[in-house]
Design a protein around this motif. Structure first.
Motif, PDB file in Angstrom:
ATOM      1  N   VAL A  15     -19.284  22.467 -42.378  1.00 41.22           N
ATOM      2  CA  VAL A  15     -19.071  22.076 -40.991  1.00 41.22           C
ATOM      3  C   VAL A  15     -20.157  22.739 -40.154  1.00 41.22           C
ATOM      4  N   SER A  61     -19.845  17.688 -41.719  1.00 39.79           N
ATOM      5  CA  SER A  61     -19.310  17.215 -40.432  1.00 39.79           C
ATOM      6  C   SER A  61     -19.927  18.023 -39.296  1.00 39.79           C
ATOM      7  N   ALA A  96     -18.887  19.493 -35.804  1.00 37.56           N
ATOM      8  CA  ALA A  96     -17.728  19.808 -34.969  1.00 37.56           C
ATOM      9  C   ALA A  96     -18.214  19.900 -33.534  1.00 37.56           C
ATOM     10  N   LYS A 115     -16.518  15.219 -35.698  1.00 37.34           N
ATOM     11  CA  LYS A 115     -15.104  15.509 -35.508  1.00 37.34           C
ATOM     12  C   LYS A 115     -14.939  16.393 -34.271  1.00 37.34           C
ATOM     13  N   GLN A 116     -13.769  16.249 -33.627  1.00 40.36           N
ATOM     14  CA  GLN A 116     -13.471  17.094 -32.477  1.00 40.36           C
ATOM     15  C   GLN A 116     -13.462  18.554 -32.915  1.00 40.36           C
ATOM     16  N   ILE A 132     -13.156  22.278 -34.082  1.00 39.46           N
ATOM     17  CA  ILE A 132     -12.068  22.963 -34.760  1.00 39.46           C
ATOM     18  C   ILE A 132     -11.311  23.875 -33.785  1.00 39.46           C
ATOM     19  N   THR A 133     -10.034  24.054 -34.027  1.00 37.09           N
ATOM     20  CA  THR A 133      -9.231  24.932 -33.173  1.00 37.09           C
ATOM     21  C   THR A 133      -9.104  26.332 -33.739  1.00 37.09           C
ATOM     22  N   TRP A 138      -8.256  21.392 -37.742  1.00 36.57           N
ATOM     23  CA  TRP A 138      -8.745  20.440 -36.746  1.00 36.57           C
ATOM     24  C   TRP A 138      -7.697  20.268 -35.630  1.00 36.57           C
ATOM     25  N   THR A 173      -4.549  19.201 -38.891  1.00 34.58           N
ATOM     26  CA  THR A 173      -4.942  19.056 -40.281  1.00 34.58           C
ATOM     27  C   THR A 173      -5.731  20.278 -40.756  1.00 34.58           C
ATOM     28  N   GLU A 179      -8.251  21.752 -43.564  1.00 34.56           N
ATOM     29  CA  GLU A 179      -9.228  21.247 -44.530  1.00 34.56           C
ATOM     30  C   GLU A 179      -9.974  22.400 -45.172  1.00 34.56           C
TER      31      GLU A 179
END
Length: 351
Positions: A168, A190, A192, A254-255, A257-258, A267, A271, A273
């Motif tokens: 990521v 990905s 982020a 992708k939005q 990560i939190t 995410w 989710t 991952e």
């Protein structure tokens, strides 16, 4: 009595070399102190495939063009060779392995001390260390629990070590996109992002984008005259098939990560991952702690300056800061005009 120079330039990268060129033209007595073994700034630390976002014809330091086709986009190693030749051609007085530890001011003079124990006195100082020496990595919940690899883009060199990993890349700027597209060739990658990547066409009406930026005057527009730094762009210049590759999901977006967990990232939809490596392409912050004791910095360590002239310490100047005088200030094409402006102000101060 120690020799007192007209000025000491701190930093021997592109900003320091451009400053040296203009100081030399004006016949001033100066030295350039470089922390590393060669006067190359941050260029050797960048990833192997880095390509300039502006063509060679718009990317040179004052007095010496980058050789070769002016319409091409030079790679990192070409820029390194160019900087080496530049310092040689003008015989600039660079002293290497002189990392500055502190700058003090006594009366009208500055005392510069280096980690190696050397001391230099000067009537003025130009800080030319730029904005790209202190990598910024945000802190995200669960980061300390993550068992994978966390890197800043400054540590990335090439994709080989990441082959077949799940990676990521955090960020949506030029470096983030260039690194992620390269990685997507060898592993699942990905981006982020807080917002989708915004692309700019590299060529408009048959000319490179930077041609039009220069024609309309945006490249040198004096934002500083209105009391603010030049804005930074969040758009990415499409250096070749970026639009197609992003649309094909190589890499996907992708939005942001939190949080992290032991084996990977979480995410926004909850989710989890599994991820091997997270690379933060989240920029840099100035690293100017050696100027703190003379009152040159604000509470967050940023220089108190306008157009490269310190607003709190007479005789202190800057070249190479992002947005210093224009949108080009931190680039090869921008440090020359900024250095010329600063040296002119510095001479007035000396007089």
């Amino acid at each position: 009595m120690e020799d007192v120079w007209d000025t000491i330039v701190i930093g021997g990268g592109q900003a320091g070399l451009a400053s040296g060129y203009h100081l030399q033209k004006k016949g001033l007595r100066f030295l350039i102190l470089e922390a590393n073994e060669q006067a190359l700034g941050s260029w050797p630390k960048y990833y192997d495939s880095l390509k300039l976002f502006s063509p060679a014809r718009f990317s040179s330091l004052p007095g010496m063009k980058i050789p070769g086709d002016g319409d091409r986009y030079p790679l990192r190693d070409e820029v390194i060779r160019y900087l080496q030749e530049y310092a040689k051609q003008y015989r600039l007085p660079v002293i290497t392995n002189q990392r500055v530890e502190s700058v003090e001011k006594t009366g009208e003079a500055f005392m510069i001390r280096t980690i190696s124990g050397e001391k230099y006195q000067s009537r003025t100082v130009i800080n030319a260390t730029g904005s790209f020496h202190h990598p910024f990595t945000p802190t995200i919940k669960g980061q300390e629990e993550f068992q994978g690899n966390i890197l800043h883009s400054s540590e990335y060199r090439n994709p080989e070590r990441f082959r077949n990993q799940r990676v990521v890349v955090v960020g949506r700027g030029n470096s983030a996109v260039q690194i992620a597209i390269e990685l997507a060739e060898v592993c699942k990658t990905s981006l982020a992002v807080l917002r989708p990547v915004q692309l700019k066409r590299q060529r408009v009406w048959g000319q490179d984008l930077h041609f039009w930026i220069r024609v309309i005057g945006l490249d040198t527009f004096p934002f500083w005259r209105f009391g603010r730094n030049a804005p930074s762009s969040s758009s990415v210049i499409d250096l070749g098939q970026y639009k197609e590759r992003l649309a094909a999901g190589k890499p996907d977006q992708k939005q942001m990560i939190t949080s992290f967990y032991t084996d990977g990232v979480i995410w926004p939809d909850g989710t989890k991952e599994q991820v091997d490596t997270v690379i933060f392409a989240t920029g840099y912050r100035p690293n100017l702690a050696f100027l703190r004791n003379i009152g040159a910095l604000d509470s967050e360590g940023r220089p108190l300056q306008s157009a490269g002239i310190s607003t709190t310490v007479p005789g202190l100047y800057y070249v190479g800061l992002e947005g210093q005088r224009s949108i080009a200030s931190a680039t090869l094409r921008g440090v020359g005009p900024d250095a010329k402006f600063v040296v002119r102000k510095l001479i007035r101060h000396l007089r």
